[in-house]
Write an enzyme that holds these catalytic residues in place. Sequence first.
Site, PDB file in Angstrom:
ATOM      1  N   ASP A  23      43.601  46.495  34.848  1.00 14.59           N
ATOM      2  CA  ASP A  23      44.463  45.314  34.741  1.00 14.59           C
ATOM      3  C   ASP A  23      44.012  44.164  35.636  1.00 14.59           C
ATOM      4  OD1 ASP A  23      46.161  46.925  33.106  1.00 14.59           O
ATOM      5  OD2 ASP A  23      46.979  47.789  34.933  1.00 14.59           O
ATOM      6  N   LYS A  26      39.915  41.887  32.813  1.00 14.89           N
ATOM      7  CA  LYS A  26      38.692  42.091  32.016  1.00 14.89           C
ATOM      8  C   LYS A  26      38.793  41.371  30.671  1.00 14.89           C
ATOM      9  CE  LYS A  26      39.062  46.596  31.919  1.00 14.89           C
ATOM     10  NZ  LYS A  26      40.089  46.939  32.881  1.00 14.89           N
ATOM     11  N   GLY A  50      45.166  48.301  27.112  1.00 14.64           N
ATOM     12  CA  GLY A  50      45.810  47.316  26.249  1.00 14.64           C
ATOM     13  C   GLY A  50      45.306  45.941  26.620  1.00 14.64           C
ATOM     14  N   HIS A  51      44.964  45.138  25.630  1.00 18.55           N
ATOM     15  CA  HIS A  51      44.635  43.761  25.963  1.00 18.55           C
ATOM     16  C   HIS A  51      45.347  42.817  25.013  1.00 18.55           C
ATOM     17  CE1 HIS A  51      41.058  45.403  23.716  1.00 18.55           C
ATOM     18  NE2 HIS A  51      41.576  44.564  22.854  1.00 18.55           N
ATOM     19  N   GLN A 257      40.280  50.472  31.783  1.00 18.88           N
ATOM     20  CA  GLN A 257      40.802  50.935  33.084  1.00 18.88           C
ATOM     21  C   GLN A 257      39.933  50.400  34.234  1.00 18.88           C
ATOM     22  OE1 GLN A 257      40.691  53.687  30.506  1.00 18.88           O
ATOM     23  NE2 GLN A 257      42.655  52.853  29.960  1.00 18.88           N
ATOM     24  N   ARG A 368      55.495  48.768  31.987  1.00 21.13           N
ATOM     25  CA  ARG A 368      55.959  49.126  33.333  1.00 21.13           C
ATOM     26  C   ARG A 368      55.571  48.052  34.364  1.00 21.13           C
ATOM     27  NH1 ARG A 368      53.269  54.949  34.118  1.00 21.13           N
ATOM     28  NH2 ARG A 368      51.592  53.951  32.981  1.00 21.13           N
ATOM     29  N   PRO A 369      56.445  47.801  35.348  1.00 17.20           N
ATOM     30  CA  PRO A 369      56.036  46.897  36.437  1.00 17.20           C
ATOM     31  C   PRO A 369      54.832  47.500  37.152  1.00 17.20           C
ATOM     32  CG  PRO A 369      58.406  47.350  36.555  1.00 17.20           C
ATOM     33  CD  PRO A 369      57.842  48.264  35.511  1.00 17.20           C
ATOM     34  N   ASP A 398      44.515  32.008  41.259  1.00 20.06           N
ATOM     35  CA  ASP A 398      45.556  30.982  41.239  1.00 20.06           C
ATOM     36  C   ASP A 398      46.942  31.544  41.542  1.00 20.06           C
ATOM     37  OD1 ASP A 398      44.841  32.179  38.625  1.00 20.06           O
ATOM     38  OD2 ASP A 398      46.745  31.292  38.023  1.00 20.06           O
ATOM     39  N   GLY A 491      42.930  30.470  36.492  1.00 23.10           N
ATOM     40  CA  GLY A 491      43.993  30.285  35.501  1.00 23.10           C
ATOM     41  C   GLY A 491      43.629  31.064  34.248  1.00 23.10           C
TER      42      GLY A 491
END
Length: 500
Positions: A23, A26, A50-51, A257, A368-369, A398, A491
């Site tokens: 996360d 990528k 997931g993307h 991952q 999930r957080p 940023d 950004g």
Amino acid sequence: MMKLPKWLINVHVLAIVCAQWGDSGKGKLVDLFAQWADIIVRGTGGANAGHTIWIGIKRFIFHLIPCGILYPDKVNIIGNGVALDPEVLIEELDVLNREGISYENLFIAHNAKLVIVAHRVLDIVRERCQGRVGSTGRGMSPTYEAHVGRKSLIVNDLLNSDTFKDKLERRLAEMVKLLRAYRQELMEQHGKDIVREIMEKLGHAELYHEENIFDFEKMSEYYLECGRRIASMVTDTDRMVRKSRVEGKNILLEGAQGTLLSVDFGTYPFVTSSDSTIHGLAKGAGLSVKDVDHTILVVKAPYITRVGDGPFPTELGGQQSEEWCRTTSQEDERKKYGGYVTLQSTDEFDLGVAIRMEGDEYGATTGRPRRVGWLDLVAGSYAMEVNGTKHIALMKLDVLSGCPIIQICVAYRYEGPDFRYGDQILKSGSIITDFIPAAEVLQYCKPIYEEFDGYEDIRQMKSRDDAPANLAKILDKIEEQGFIIDLLSVGADRDQTIFA
Ligand code: IMP
């Protein structure tokens, strides 16, 4: 076509690998370099990743299809190292169909590992009955276990019904033995059939069988039908990729991952079940690591995240944060903390929540957080060693604009019982500067920080020379550690990318 950074000249195989627990951004880089590439290959992981893909103004989360799919002239490959759930893939193909996007150039490795719903059920049940890892429940561990246990189903099996049925029968027989025991255990705890409930939640009540757990006939028909749907895409992608390399095509390897989640090099046992370093990625794409001309380590900075369980020395709010992220939803968090916590919060836990909201750090697959902490250069240097590269992309810089104080972890103090790790004897008070990827050690590691003053808004930065003085100091610190900064991301937009 993008203006090529100087370090990309003479590169034909470029790999994007996360240095952390995934996360790290990528997706943005793969999207960016897909413009340069002829071929984009996924080599590890499965639908646990997931993307986000934007099609016009619509947002989709894809788990299996490589990020290059939006470029009609690029070849996209799901490589041999991927654990492929045909059901998830077909859902993604349906989205592309609905949006009128061609997938003529999508190919699937005949030897990719096959995830079936039984793997998902076993994954979920084990999370409940054994020690937690915080799995995404996408069936990764049963699928990769089957591979190393020499009983894997592969995508090619779907093209040959007799082979498939024979292998499925044997695979299910073994899993049913395990699942019967777990079902009984859960029945005693909850007084109801949790396995049936899971099958219903997964949308496969019809494949459940009271006595045999799975209805073999229905299940084989279901997967053979999936096979008919994807058959035309299945090929020897290993050979395709190798040949393309020899022909001098530009190949982009899309990691999933991150290094610290690798089953071989990560914070074991709190890892995923494939090798998410450059080693697993190259192999899973059909190449050797020697074939890779340039590897970029993706580093989210100056904060990092981890989703799921496991040690995280620099976590803001420590155990309180881990517990909160395990048990709370994004909606509940926003309801409780939205507007109350800010990047100026002095309480560590509150600051972690504020960074999570600011950086939109919620899992793409599970919602999930994500747990939030400070940049960890001990773990970062380890990722550099393991992946054999010094080149990094610093992402999401940023997000911390306006945060008054920034901490960077430069060492750990071990505060646990005496522990022997190879030839090292760790004692309470030992200082660790060489990362030890073992949970037994990391759980007792307390970060030693260097403190930096925060920087102002950098979203308009166009070159490294525009960096505010306080950010420049942070970049210098990172370079002091031996990293070479290839790229800065300030950004989400493509043009908020600065090549060094
Ligand atoms: P699994 O891969 O679903 O078995 O999950 C094993 C561990 O890896 C858990 O802690 C997950 O939260 C973590 N994990 C798996 N995939 C991802 C990902 O794409 N990003 C971040 N963490 C992940």
